[in-house]
Design a protein around this motif. Structure first.
Motif, PDB file in Angstrom:
ATOM      1  N   UNK A  40     -38.675-101.143 -12.303  1.00  0.00           N
ATOM      2  CA  UNK A  40     -37.549-101.437 -13.198  1.00  0.00           C
ATOM      3  C   UNK A  40     -36.553-100.289 -13.297  1.00  0.00           C
ATOM      4  N   UNK A  41     -36.642 -99.350 -12.347  1.00  0.00           N
ATOM      5  CA  UNK A  41     -35.705 -98.221 -12.282  1.00  0.00           C
ATOM      6  C   UNK A  41     -35.725 -97.371 -13.549  1.00  0.00           C
ATOM      7  N   UNK A  42     -36.874 -97.275 -14.192  1.00  0.00           N
ATOM      8  CA  UNK A  42     -37.003 -96.451 -15.381  1.00  0.00           C
ATOM      9  C   UNK A  42     -37.182 -94.995 -14.985  1.00  0.00           C
ATOM     10  N   UNK A  43     -36.579 -94.101 -15.750  1.00  0.00           N
ATOM     11  CA  UNK A  43     -36.732 -92.677 -15.495  1.00  0.00           C
ATOM     12  C   UNK A  43     -38.129 -92.233 -15.917  1.00  0.00           C
ATOM     13  N   UNK A  44     -38.790 -91.499 -15.049  1.00  0.00           N
ATOM     14  CA  UNK A  44     -40.108 -90.959 -15.378  1.00  0.00           C
ATOM     15  C   UNK A  44     -40.105 -89.459 -15.160  1.00  0.00           C
ATOM     16  N   UNK A  45     -40.438 -88.710 -16.192  1.00  0.00           N
ATOM     17  CA  UNK A  45     -40.394 -87.256 -16.090  1.00  0.00           C
ATOM     18  C   UNK A  45     -41.363 -86.729 -15.032  1.00  0.00           C
ATOM     19  N   UNK A  46     -42.576 -87.302 -14.984  1.00  0.00           N
ATOM     20  CA  UNK A  46     -43.564 -86.830 -14.010  1.00  0.00           C
ATOM     21  C   UNK A  46     -43.089 -87.090 -12.589  1.00  0.00           C
ATOM     22  N   UNK A  47     -42.514 -88.270 -12.356  1.00  0.00           N
ATOM     23  CA  UNK A  47     -41.992 -88.571 -11.027  1.00  0.00           C
ATOM     24  C   UNK A  47     -40.868 -87.611 -10.666  1.00  0.00           C
ATOM     25  N   UNK A  48     -39.996 -87.338 -11.630  1.00  0.00           N
ATOM     26  CA  UNK A  48     -38.872 -86.434 -11.390  1.00  0.00           C
ATOM     27  C   UNK A  48     -39.373 -85.041 -11.029  1.00  0.00           C
ATOM     28  N   UNK A  49     -40.364 -84.551 -11.757  1.00  0.00           N
ATOM     29  CA  UNK A  49     -40.893 -83.214 -11.499  1.00  0.00           C
ATOM     30  C   UNK A  49     -41.584 -83.138 -10.140  1.00  0.00           C
ATOM     31  N   UNK A  50     -42.324 -84.196  -9.792  1.00  0.00           N
ATOM     32  CA  UNK A  50     -42.971 -84.234  -8.473  1.00  0.00           C
ATOM     33  C   UNK A  50     -41.918 -84.246  -7.372  1.00  0.00           C
ATOM     34  N   UNK A  51     -40.842 -84.978  -7.586  1.00  0.00           N
ATOM     35  CA  UNK A  51     -39.756 -85.033  -6.611  1.00  0.00           C
ATOM     36  C   UNK A  51     -39.103 -83.665  -6.435  1.00  0.00           C
ATOM     37  N   UNK A  52     -38.854 -82.995  -7.550  1.00  0.00           N
ATOM     38  CA  UNK A  52     -38.252 -81.664  -7.498  1.00  0.00           C
ATOM     39  C   UNK A  52     -39.191 -80.684  -6.796  1.00  0.00           C
ATOM     40  N   UNK A  53     -40.489 -80.811  -7.061  1.00  0.00           N
ATOM     41  CA  UNK A  53     -41.467 -79.945  -6.396  1.00  0.00           C
ATOM     42  C   UNK A  53     -41.445 -80.166  -4.890  1.00  0.00           C
ATOM     43  N   UNK A  54     -41.393 -81.437  -4.473  1.00  0.00           N
ATOM     44  CA  UNK A  54     -41.336 -81.735  -3.047  1.00  0.00           C
ATOM     45  C   UNK A  54     -40.088 -81.157  -2.405  1.00  0.00           C
ATOM     46  N   UNK A  55     -38.944 -81.295  -3.078  1.00  0.00           N
ATOM     47  CA  UNK A  55     -37.697 -80.761  -2.555  1.00  0.00           C
ATOM     48  C   UNK A  55     -37.730 -79.227  -2.513  1.00  0.00           C
ATOM     49  N   UNK A  56     -38.296 -78.634  -3.573  1.00  0.00           N
ATOM     50  CA  UNK A  56     -38.367 -77.179  -3.623  1.00  0.00           C
ATOM     51  C   UNK A  56     -39.227 -76.610  -2.508  1.00  0.00           C
ATOM     52  N   UNK A  57     -40.366 -77.230  -2.256  1.00  0.00           N
ATOM     53  CA  UNK A  57     -41.230 -76.752  -1.175  1.00  0.00           C
ATOM     54  C   UNK A  57     -40.608 -76.979   0.191  1.00  0.00           C
ATOM     55  N   UNK A  58     -39.787 -78.040   0.319  1.00  0.00           N
ATOM     56  CA  UNK A  58     -39.063 -78.264   1.568  1.00  0.00           C
ATOM     57  C   UNK A  58     -38.080 -77.118   1.822  1.00  0.00           C
ATOM     58  N   UNK A  59     -37.407 -76.662   0.768  1.00  0.00           N
ATOM     59  CA  UNK A  59     -36.472 -75.549   0.895  1.00  0.00           C
ATOM     60  C   UNK A  59     -37.220 -74.270   1.285  1.00  0.00           C
ATOM     61  N   UNK A  60     -38.369 -74.043   0.658  1.00  0.00           N
ATOM     62  CA  UNK A  60     -39.181 -72.884   0.993  1.00  0.00           C
ATOM     63  C   UNK A  60     -39.655 -72.947   2.447  1.00  0.00           C
ATOM     64  N   UNK A  61     -40.134 -74.128   2.864  1.00  0.00           N
ATOM     65  CA  UNK A  61     -40.620 -74.294   4.234  1.00  0.00           C
ATOM     66  C   UNK A  61     -39.497 -74.096   5.242  1.00  0.00           C
ATOM     67  N   UNK A  62     -38.310 -74.525   4.887  1.00  0.00           N
ATOM     68  CA  UNK A  62     -37.175 -74.444   5.804  1.00  0.00           C
ATOM     69  C   UNK A  62     -36.674 -73.007   5.966  1.00  0.00           C
ATOM     70  N   UNK A  63     -36.668 -72.243   4.899  1.00  0.00           N
ATOM     71  CA  UNK A  63     -36.006 -70.952   4.941  1.00  0.00           C
ATOM     72  C   UNK A  63     -36.957 -69.743   4.921  1.00  0.00           C
ATOM     73  N   UNK A  64     -38.241 -70.007   4.671  1.00  0.00           N
ATOM     74  CA  UNK A  64     -39.145 -68.867   4.555  1.00  0.00           C
ATOM     75  C   UNK A  64     -40.335 -68.928   5.492  1.00  0.00           C
ATOM     76  N   UNK A  65     -40.672 -70.138   6.023  1.00  0.00           N
ATOM     77  CA  UNK A  65     -41.844 -70.226   6.913  1.00  0.00           C
ATOM     78  C   UNK A  65     -41.437 -70.018   8.359  1.00  0.00           C
TER      79      UNK A  65
END
Length: 239
Positions: A214-239
């Motif tokens: 139902x396209x409801x905002x979920x804080x846990x989903x948002x945080x998991x998404x941000x974590x995934x994006x953040x680790x992608x940035x780390x993997x791209x620029x630091x690994x």
């Protein structure tokens, strides 16, 4: 090369084997969201910028990205979304249905593996393993969904194990064939990568939609998404 081949093969195989021993009601929603966010981020910050930078005709390359997006949509007509972790009850399927599913999954996985070719103009420009990590994170839930979809109680048919084995081998073979046999030109590789990036965009955005009832905002989903994006940035620029 052997390491990449092994990682691609084992990630899919172990994801499928794990589903054999996990209760059917187990949710992979949040791991799926994490994987989708990582894959989406790598596509945006790594693959697409380099595709457009290396292309002599960026406007034309955009068409291949679009073609890849809709080609993935076509494949999902046969796979029912298994490649982005969508598991559903399907205890019985005709031989033709299983064959169509297998062919579609092999095409999708083969193209993924081709993205990692060492002849890529990307590797001289940026030697990062972020794309490999993104593919692995995507393949584990895909294989899990594949086995979950077709297992029937405690019994798993021999045919399913064959499908899982072929699925597990398709990305490594796509990598091996494109790297050692096809020897595509830089222009051809840019087109291929643009096409596959469109597929990745379809898969990752579909994950976001399907995991938001139902396209409801979920804080846990948002945080998991941000974590995934953040680790992608780390993997791209630091690994």
């Amino acid at each position: 090369m052997i390491l990449i081949f092994s990682v691609l093969f084992l990630s899919a195989l172990l994801g499928g084997v794990a589903a054999r021993y996990v209760n059917g009601g187990t949710s992979i929603r949040y791991p799926l969201i994490f994987a989708g966010s990582f894959l989406f981020s790598i596509t945006i910050i790594h693959i697409l910028p380099e595709v457009f930078t290396l292309s002599a005709n960026p406007m034309k390359i955009g068409l291949y990205v679009l073609f890849g997006f809709f080609f993935q949509q076509l494949l999902e007509y046969f796979t029912s979304g298994i490649e982005h972790g969508h598991a559903h009850a399907q205890e019985d399927m005709s031989v033709g249905g299983r064959l169509g599913l297998l062919v579609a999954l092999v095409i999708h996985s083969f193209l993924e593996g081709a993205l990692l070719t060492h002849d890529s103009p990307f590797h001289d420009h940026h030697d990062s393993h972020s794309v490999l990590i993104g593919i692995v994170l995507h393949k584990v839930p895909a294989a899990f969904a594949l086995v979950t979809t077709f297992k029937n109680g405690a019994k798993v048919s021999a045919g399913l194990w064959v499908i899982l084995l072929v699925f597990s081998l398709s990305s490594p073979l796509g990598f091996l064939l494109s790297d050692q046999v096809l020897h595509m030109s830089s222009d051809q590789l840019v087109i291929l990568f643009a096409f596959v990036s469109g597929s990745f965009l379809h898969i990752s955005t579909t994950i976001f939609v399907e995991t938001s009832p139902n396209h409801h905002f979920g804080l846990k989903k948002f945080l998991v998404s941000v974590l995934g994006a953040g680790l992608a940035i780390v993997a791209e620029h630091m690994l």
